[in-house]
Design a protein around this motif. Sequence first.
Motif: not given
Length: 117
Positions: A90-112
């Motif tokens: 629900d936040e209008e802006k998400v910190e870059k670190g948290a947003f990048a973590a979601v993207g990185g973990l998503t890609v990691a999950n695909i590779f796993i």
Amino acid sequence: MDVLINVFVALHIIGIASLLGGFLTQMKAMGAGTARFVPAMLHGALTMLVTGVALVGLNQADDQTVNNIKIGVKLAVLVVILALVYVKRDEEKVEKGAFAAVGGLTVANIFIATLWT
């Protein structure tokens, strides 16, 4: 049983596409510091969770071997993704670190999923 398993695999792939697609559409906004978690990301992660659990159950019911360690790692990664997206949805802006973590973990999950045999 094979048709049912394949339907759930397709739904699982749709879930990951929704999660990753939501992330990719917000990458430009991430650079500007205005990225947010869109509903497609939450729905995709929830779809992955439900279909993933169903796939494990269906494969075990079909007497196929399931790599429980791999499934446990994928589940742990997905729980972290879900927690981040759900808490910050629900936040209008998400910190870059948290947003990048979601993207990185998503890609990691695909590779796993694809490389861990």
